[in-house]
Write an enzyme that holds these catalytic residues in place. Structure first.
Site, PDB file in Angstrom:
ATOM      1  N   GLY A 136       4.629  -3.934   6.545  1.00 36.47           N
ATOM      2  CA  GLY A 136       5.317  -2.154   7.645  1.00 36.47           C
ATOM      3  C   GLY A 136       3.580  -1.722   7.298  1.00 36.47           C
ATOM      4  N   THR A 137       3.253  -1.299   6.385  1.00 34.88           N
ATOM      5  CA  THR A 137       1.590  -0.695   6.250  1.00 34.88           C
ATOM      6  C   THR A 137       0.522  -1.674   7.259  1.00 34.88           C
ATOM      7  OG1 THR A 137       2.141  -0.272   3.841  1.00 34.88           O
ATOM      8  CG2 THR A 137      -0.445  -0.213   4.392  1.00 34.88           C
ATOM      9  N   GLN A 153      12.587   1.770   9.550  1.00 34.27           N
ATOM     10  CA  GLN A 153      13.178   2.521   8.499  1.00 34.27           C
ATOM     11  C   GLN A 153      13.920   2.535   9.346  1.00 34.27           C
ATOM     12  OE1 GLN A 153      14.032   2.686   5.733  1.00 34.27           O
ATOM     13  NE2 GLN A 153      12.446   3.456   4.473  1.00 34.27           N
ATOM     14  N   SER A 173       9.758  -3.809   9.237  1.00 32.45           N
ATOM     15  CA  SER A 173       9.008  -5.196   8.192  1.00 32.45           C
ATOM     16  C   SER A 173      10.897  -5.305   7.290  1.00 32.45           C
ATOM     17  CB  SER A 173       8.922  -3.925   6.931  1.00 32.45           C
ATOM     18  OG  SER A 173       8.506  -4.787   6.148  1.00 32.45           O
ATOM     19  N   HIS A 199      11.304  -6.185   4.394  1.00 32.39           N
ATOM     20  CA  HIS A 199      11.678  -5.841   2.797  1.00 32.39           C
ATOM     21  C   HIS A 199      12.688  -5.297   2.952  1.00 32.39           C
ATOM     22  CE1 HIS A 199       9.054  -3.354   0.959  1.00 32.39           C
ATOM     23  NE2 HIS A 199       8.541  -3.175   1.653  1.00 32.39           N
ATOM     24  N   THR A 231      -3.667 -17.915   7.569  1.00 31.84           N
ATOM     25  CA  THR A 231      -2.637 -19.130   7.656  1.00 31.84           C
ATOM     26  C   THR A 231      -1.740 -17.721   7.372  1.00 31.84           C
ATOM     27  OG1 THR A 231      -3.991 -20.224   6.963  1.00 31.84           O
ATOM     28  CG2 THR A 231      -0.963 -20.591   6.675  1.00 31.84           C
ATOM     29  N   CYS A 234       4.919  12.853  -8.443  1.00 31.50           N
ATOM     30  CA  CYS A 234       3.752  12.856 -10.049  1.00 31.50           C
ATOM     31  C   CYS A 234       2.942  12.604  -9.618  1.00 31.50           C
ATOM     32  CB  CYS A 234       4.827  12.336 -10.546  1.00 31.50           C
ATOM     33  SG  CYS A 234       3.666  13.401 -12.648  1.00 31.50           S
TER      34      CYS A 234
HETATM   35  C1  LIG Z   1       8.483   1.048   4.082  1.00 38.32           C
HETATM   36  C2  LIG Z   1       7.975   1.905   4.757  1.00 38.32           C
HETATM   37  C3  LIG Z   1       6.723   1.487   5.062  1.00 38.32           C
HETATM   38  C4  LIG Z   1       5.330   0.288   4.745  1.00 38.32           C
HETATM   39  O1  LIG Z   1       6.123  -1.563   4.836  1.00 38.32           O
HETATM   40  P1  LIG Z   1       5.414  -2.080   3.459  1.00 38.32           P
HETATM   41  O2  LIG Z   1       6.364  -3.320   4.564  1.00 38.32           O
HETATM   42  O3  LIG Z   1       6.546  -1.725   2.675  1.00 38.32           O
HETATM   43  O4  LIG Z   1       4.232  -2.326   3.890  1.00 38.32           O
HETATM   44  C5  LIG Z   1       6.354   2.293   6.877  1.00 38.32           C
HETATM   45  N1  LIG Z   1       6.503   3.059   7.492  1.00 38.32           N
HETATM   46  C6  LIG Z   1       7.863   3.236   6.463  1.00 38.32           C
HETATM   47  C7  LIG Z   1       8.570   4.047   7.596  1.00 38.32           C
HETATM   48  C8  LIG Z   1       8.389   2.948   5.771  1.00 38.32           C
HETATM   49  O5  LIG Z   1       9.843   3.025   5.308  1.00 38.32           O
END
Ligand SMILES: *Cc1c(COP(=O)(O)O)cnc(C)c1O
Length: 385
Positions: free
Chosen positions: A72-73, A178, A198, A200, A236, A324
């Site tokens: 997602g990043t 999300q 994403s 996971h 790839t 933290c």
């Molecule tokens: C988890 C998350 C991401 C990042 O996704 P990754 O696959 O962990 O890099 C981006 N945006 C939101 C809102 C997320 O909850």
């Protein structure tokens, strides 16, 4: 002997067994490079394209509009830097409560000469679409607003924002990490041009994600290399990951609606139990326009971290609503943007439910949480005043 209860599904989810099974052949027999033209390559490509098909079908878009990334990043980075790079200069509108993948990408672009407006949110964590309208400038090149916030779960009025973006001809990116596979997303009705999602967070493997790019959206690649993914993303493809992601999405399309109803009820029962048993606790985020499984609460005069660690000793995994950083506990920037008072924000705890959680899990947490909070408060000097 302790029960183990995982309540951190907004952070990550366990991979669905059917997903694992679908992935396995792609580590062995179908190991080829999907860009190779021989049979080994073609078999891998077939898996890749099945995954793409499953996701395109779920989003009701063309296969050529879906590309794969490493997370997602990366999807957020590619969407925002890709559009910014195609324009060269200009103004971007986002909100103060975006994920760091969006916030820090925008901050980086500021350092490169772009202008960024970070819109405030109300006490419930909602962006006001009128604020978006007023923030638009003649040089605005992109609006990027998340669909639901990962900390408090508040769902943004993306349809109203999308209508404004479309009226002004400005590309609209939505970080839907999300919400994808949890609540419905209608790309056309919401006026979305770019969507990050994403694997996971929806019972697929880590390190694989997607970006929807509406046809004719002008953008550049942000990494150089081969001609993969229609030259939008070199490298790839993560074939086994994409196969798993596609399978996870297919499962979500069957389970999503019923799961949303079940998790909303479970979450509400959880909150009812906590608020009845623990004094001085507040709910964060919008009371109803919220992700089904997300419950973010503040316990006044207790530190988030102490609750997280205390629950961990009881086998319960939740997350702290504060960060933290180098020994100093800081309240969550999301809660600060929502105007949550500091003495409350320091005691924020996020519990996020998923498909493996049962009523018995919630009963167990309702048994161990109240005495824990009571004990922590009895040790806290602030609680006396
Ligand atoms: C988890 C998350 C991401 C990042 O996704 P990754 O696959 O962990 O890099 C981006 N945006 C939101 C809102 C997320 O909850």
């Amino acid at each position: 002997m302790n029960r183990r209860v995982y309540l951190d599904h907004n952070a990550s989810t366990p991979v669905h067994p059917e997903v694992v099974a679908a992935m396995l052949p792609y580590f062995g027999e179908c190991f080829g490079n999907p860009s190779s033209i021989h049979a080994f390559g073609r078999e891998a490509r077939e898996g890749l394209e099945i995954g793409r098909e499953q996701i395109a079908c779920f989003l009701r878009v063309g296969k050529e509009e879906v590309i794969f990334t490493s997370g997602g990043t990366e999807s957020d980075n590619l969407a925002i830097k890709g559009v910014a790079g195609a324009r060269g200069a200009g103004h971007i509108i986002t909100s103060q409560i975006e994920h760091h993948a969006v916030l820090r990408t925008c901050q980086f672009l500021e350092s490169q000469g772009f202008a960024v407006t970070y819109l405030p949110v109300g006490g419930d964590g909602v962006v006001d679409p009128d604020d978006v309208r007023w923030a638009i400038r003649p040089d605005t090149i992109l609006i990027t607003i998340m669909h639901a916030n990962s900390e408090v779960g508040t769902i943004q009025p993306v349809e109203a924002v999308g209508a404004i973006a479309r009226e002004r001809g400005i590309p609209f990116h939505v970080d839907a990490v999300q919400t994808f596979g949890k609540i419905p997303i209608d790309l056309d009705a919401f006026g979305i041009d770019l969507l990050s999602f994403s694997s996971h967070k929806i019972y697929g493997p880590k390190g694989v994600a997607g970006l929807y790019i509406r046809k004719r959206t002008k953008m550049v690649a942000i990494q150089q290399g081969g001609e993969h993914e229609r030259r939008r993303r070199a490298g790839t493809e993560n074939v086994s990951g994409i196969v798993g992601f596609g399978k996870a999405v297919e499962i979500r399309s069957r389970e999503m609606d019923a799961e949303a109803v079940r998790l909303t009820a479970l979450r509400n029962r959880f909150w009812a139990g906590v608020s009845a048993r623990v004094p001085e606790v507040r709910l964060n985020g919008h009371p109803t326009r919220r992700l089904p499984g997300t419950l973010n609460m503040c316990f006044r005069h207790v530190e988030s971290e102490s609750i997280v660690l205390g629950l961990d000793l009881k086998g319960v995994g939740v997350s702290a609503g504060s960060a933290c950083t180098s020994g100093n506990v800081e309240p969550s920037y999301v809660l600060v943007a929502m105007g949550v008072p500091l003495d409350w924000a320091m005691g924020a705890v996020r519990a996020t439910l998923g498909r493996d959680n049962s009523d018995a899990d919630i009963d167990y947490v309702l048994e161990v949480l109240p005495p824990l909070v009571e004990r922590l408060r009895s040790l806290s000097p602030a609680a006396v005043s």
